[in-house]
Enzyme design. Structure first.
Site, mmCIF file in Angstrom:
data_model
loop_
_atom_site.group_PDB
_atom_site.id
_atom_site.type_symbol
_atom_site.label_atom_id
_atom_site.label_comp_id
_atom_site.label_asym_id
_atom_site.label_seq_id
_atom_site.Cartn_x
_atom_site.Cartn_y
_atom_site.Cartn_z
ATOM 1 N N GLN A 78 0.833 -1.198 0.000
ATOM 2 C CA GLN A 78 0.000 0.000 0.000
ATOM 3 C C GLN A 78 0.867 1.248 0.000
ATOM 4 O O GLN A 78 1.127 1.832 1.036
ATOM 5 C CB GLN A 78 -0.894 -0.035 1.250
ATOM 6 C CG GLN A 78 -1.909 1.063 1.325
ATOM 7 C CD GLN A 78 -3.003 0.898 0.317
ATOM 8 O OE1 GLN A 78 -3.470 -0.193 0.067
ATOM 9 N NE2 GLN A 78 -3.426 1.983 -0.268
ATOM 10 N N PHE A 79 1.314 1.665 -1.175
ATOM 11 C CA PHE A 79 2.198 2.830 -1.257
ATOM 12 C C PHE A 79 1.514 4.101 -0.778
ATOM 13 O O PHE A 79 2.166 5.049 -0.346
ATOM 14 C CB PHE A 79 2.751 3.012 -2.677
ATOM 15 C CG PHE A 79 1.795 3.644 -3.648
ATOM 16 C CD1 PHE A 79 1.820 5.012 -3.854
ATOM 17 C CD2 PHE A 79 0.883 2.873 -4.350
ATOM 18 C CE1 PHE A 79 0.953 5.610 -4.758
ATOM 19 C CE2 PHE A 79 0.015 3.453 -5.246
ATOM 20 C CZ PHE A 79 0.044 4.825 -5.453
ATOM 21 N N THR A 80 0.178 4.137 -0.803
ATOM 22 C CA THR A 80 -0.525 5.363 -0.416
ATOM 23 C C THR A 80 -0.404 5.666 1.074
ATOM 24 O O THR A 80 -0.767 6.755 1.512
ATOM 25 C CB THR A 80 -2.006 5.319 -0.833
ATOM 26 O OG1 THR A 80 -2.652 4.239 -0.171
ATOM 27 C CG2 THR A 80 -2.143 5.201 -2.337
#
Length: 148
Positions: A78-80
């Site tokens: 989950q890069f966000t």
């Protein structure tokens, strides 16, 4: 490295209509990898995940770890989690690790966690639909940067 841990009674990840990862009781974990993360960050997060005592014992106290309840982890990249929305209306993701750095750390996290507990995953970089039933609700945030 950041992790959002949700204690769940069930969770699943679907990609293009196909369920690719599914667990019963355990943790739904969103894992964000930052550009400066190292093996020490990975070890910290994985040790915390396997050692957290956030399941209730017979007296209703959060005293049991994942292994104590025969739980599993559904791990999703989950890069966000490194989105910065302090300025403007569109978040920036400059601190999120590029795939060439993030993928090896994500795969190392999967391998390390599987030494202790069953782990299901999504697919790195895929458009995923995540479904879960948060038990409690219990949600814990971990950030390795705040612990060194």
């Amino acid at each position: 490295m950041r992790a959002v841990i949700q204690r769940v009674s069930r969770a699943s990840v679907t990609i293009e209509g196909e369920v690719v990862g599914k667990i019963g009781r355990g943790y739904m974990v969103l894992l964000g990898i930052e550009e400066n993360d190292t093996a020490a960050d990975l070890d910290y997060i994985c040790d915390k995940l396997t050692g957290l005592r956030i399941f209730e014992d017979d007296e209703g106290k959060m005293n049991l770890a994942l292994a104590d309840v025969a739980g599993s982890i559904l791990l999703v990249s989950q890069f966000t989690l490194y989105g910065d929305a302090r300025k403007g209306r569109r978040p920036g993701f400059i601190r999120a690790a590029r795939p060439e750095k993030a993928i090896p750390l994500y795969e190392a996290a999967i391998a390390k966690l599987r030494q202790s507990v069953p782990v299901e995953t999504g697919a790195f970089g895929a458009d995923m639909q995540v479904e879960l039933s948060n038990d409690g609700p219990v949600t814990i945030l971990l950030d390795s940067e705040r612990n060194f």
